[in-house]
Design a protein around this motif. Structure first.
Motif, PDB file in Angstrom:
ATOM      1  N   GLU A  68       0.834  -1.194   0.000  1.00  0.00           N
ATOM      2  CA  GLU A  68       0.000   0.000   0.000  1.00  0.00           C
ATOM      3  C   GLU A  68       0.874   1.252   0.000  1.00  0.00           C
ATOM      4  OE1 GLU A  68      -4.016   1.368   2.304  1.00  0.00           O
ATOM      5  OE2 GLU A  68      -2.312   0.810   3.592  1.00  0.00           O
ATOM      6  N   MET A  69       1.947   1.229   0.741  1.00  0.00           N
ATOM      7  CA  MET A  69       2.867   2.367   0.763  1.00  0.00           C
ATOM      8  C   MET A  69       3.565   2.545  -0.572  1.00  0.00           C
ATOM      9  SD  MET A  69       4.679   2.420   4.486  1.00  0.00           S
ATOM     10  CE  MET A  69       3.713   2.505   5.983  1.00  0.00           C
ATOM     11  N   ARG A  71       2.458   1.909  -3.446  1.00  0.00           N
ATOM     12  CA  ARG A  71       1.551   2.466  -4.456  1.00  0.00           C
ATOM     13  C   ARG A  71       1.333   3.961  -4.285  1.00  0.00           C
ATOM     14  NH1 ARG A  71      -1.224  -2.503  -3.321  1.00  0.00           N
ATOM     15  NH2 ARG A  71      -2.619  -1.414  -1.864  1.00  0.00           N
ATOM     16  N   ASP A  72       1.733   4.504  -3.167  1.00  0.00           N
ATOM     17  CA  ASP A  72       1.515   5.915  -2.854  1.00  0.00           C
ATOM     18  C   ASP A  72       2.764   6.714  -3.211  1.00  0.00           C
ATOM     19  OD1 ASP A  72       0.739   8.337  -1.853  1.00  0.00           O
ATOM     20  OD2 ASP A  72       0.896   7.769   0.256  1.00  0.00           O
ATOM     21  N   SER A  73       2.629   7.662  -4.126  1.00  0.00           N
ATOM     22  CA  SER A  73       3.778   8.456  -4.552  1.00  0.00           C
ATOM     23  C   SER A  73       4.156   9.529  -3.537  1.00  0.00           C
ATOM     24  CB  SER A  73       3.490   9.119  -5.904  1.00  0.00           C
ATOM     25  OG  SER A  73       2.338   9.953  -5.815  1.00  0.00           O
ATOM     26  N   HIS A  75       3.173  10.797   0.821  1.00  0.00           N
ATOM     27  CA  HIS A  75       3.313  10.286   2.184  1.00  0.00           C
ATOM     28  C   HIS A  75       1.959  10.007   2.834  1.00  0.00           C
ATOM     29  CE1 HIS A  75       7.589  11.006   2.071  1.00  0.00           C
ATOM     30  NE2 HIS A  75       7.389  12.269   1.723  1.00  0.00           N
ATOM     31  N   THR A  76       0.897   9.984   2.037  1.00  0.00           N
ATOM     32  CA  THR A  76      -0.438   9.764   2.592  1.00  0.00           C
ATOM     33  C   THR A  76      -0.553   8.408   3.270  1.00  0.00           C
ATOM     34  OG1 THR A  76      -1.423  11.191   0.911  1.00  0.00           O
ATOM     35  CG2 THR A  76      -2.900   9.690   2.077  1.00  0.00           C
ATOM     36  N   ALA A  77      -0.049   7.364   2.595  1.00  0.00           N
ATOM     37  CA  ALA A  77      -0.143   6.015   3.162  1.00  0.00           C
ATOM     38  C   ALA A  77       0.711   5.883   4.412  1.00  0.00           C
ATOM     39  CB  ALA A  77       0.263   4.978   2.125  1.00  0.00           C
TER      40      ALA A  77
END
Length: 253
Positions: A68-69, A71-73, A75-77
């Motif tokens: 999941e991290m 896939r996040d470009s 720092h939201t995840a």
């Protein structure tokens, strides 16, 4: 993928919160919040006097969902995982009634945060516990590992990313009972039933009193650790370490 709550029979006063996120119970952000919500709700129920936190599958918990991290470009995840873990660990610690963790297989990363904040641990003979944080480009949950083993052992385990067995934790006094895997749920329920036979109001007083004399502020201590996790990610260090992730498993935070 789910977090469910059941009241087994015959087990008056006991609620079982079960985590099921195949294949290895590496939880996404929403999964951590689901655990927090379920544990808090069970503790608020006046009919419940003890909560069992359990999991389906090969292992109890493999930490956060690293994919999941990835896939996040941004720092939201990462922020979501930090906050979600904090919420779940706090929910276990602050649950109004005692929480018994029933641990099978691997208990890694965020799993240590859950069991480290539990009131008692029952484990299967194949259970192993550890923080692979340094191999995953992260930090955190040393606060909770320190509740399971002595300080110098905690440091050595943290720096090496090694694991310890349920039998070893039993020898340190942090695991209540070690049983064959097939007997894990029954053993956890047996302990929970014994606790649940106490007066419901008094057992809530006891939980609040024991938390009140805890020598470590687990909330502040864990948030301090999380700051270094975020710094490692902002600097790009964490991404470099995670580049080869997947060759040794799917979980860990």
């Amino acid at each position: 993928m789910s977090v469910s709550t059941s009241v087994p029979e015959p087990a008056p006063g006991v609620a079982v919160v079960t985590v099921d996120y195949p294949p290895v119970n590496a939880l996404p952000v929403r999964g951590w919040y689901a655990v927090a919500d379920a544990v808090r709700a069970a503790g608020r129920d006046p009919a419940i006097r003890c909560v069992v936190l359990a999991a389906e599958g090969r292992g109890f918990n493999a930490g956060v969902d690293i994919k999941e991290m990835r896939r996040d470009s941004g720092h939201t995840a990462l922020i979501g995982a930090n906050r979600g873990c904090y919420a779940a660990f706090s929910a276990v610690y602050e649950c109004e009634v005692p929480v018994v963790a029933a641990v099978q297989g691997f208990c890694l990363g965020g799993g240590i945060g859950l069991v480290g904040n539990a009131d008692a641990i029952v484990a299967s003979e194949d259970a192993t516990f550890g923080l692979p944080e340094l191999d995953r480009g992260a930090l955190g949950a040393a606060t909770h590992l320190a509740r399971l083993v002595p300080q110098h052992l905690m440091r050595a385990l943290y720096y090496t990313s090694r694991t310890v067995t349920a039998a070893e934790l039993h020898a340190h006094g942090s695991v209540w009972q070690v049983v064959p895997r097939a007997e894990l749920r029954d053993a956890a329920l047996e302990l929970a039933r014994e606790i649940a036979r106490k007066d419901g109001t008094l057992v809530r007083f006891a939980k609040a009193a024991i938390n009140g004399i805890d020598p470590v502020d687990v909330h502040r201590s864990y948030r301090f650790e999380q700051g270094f996790t975020f710094e490692a990610n902002l600097s790009g260090l964490a991404d470099r370490i995670r580049e080869d992730f997947g060759t040794r498993g799917e979980g860990g935070t």
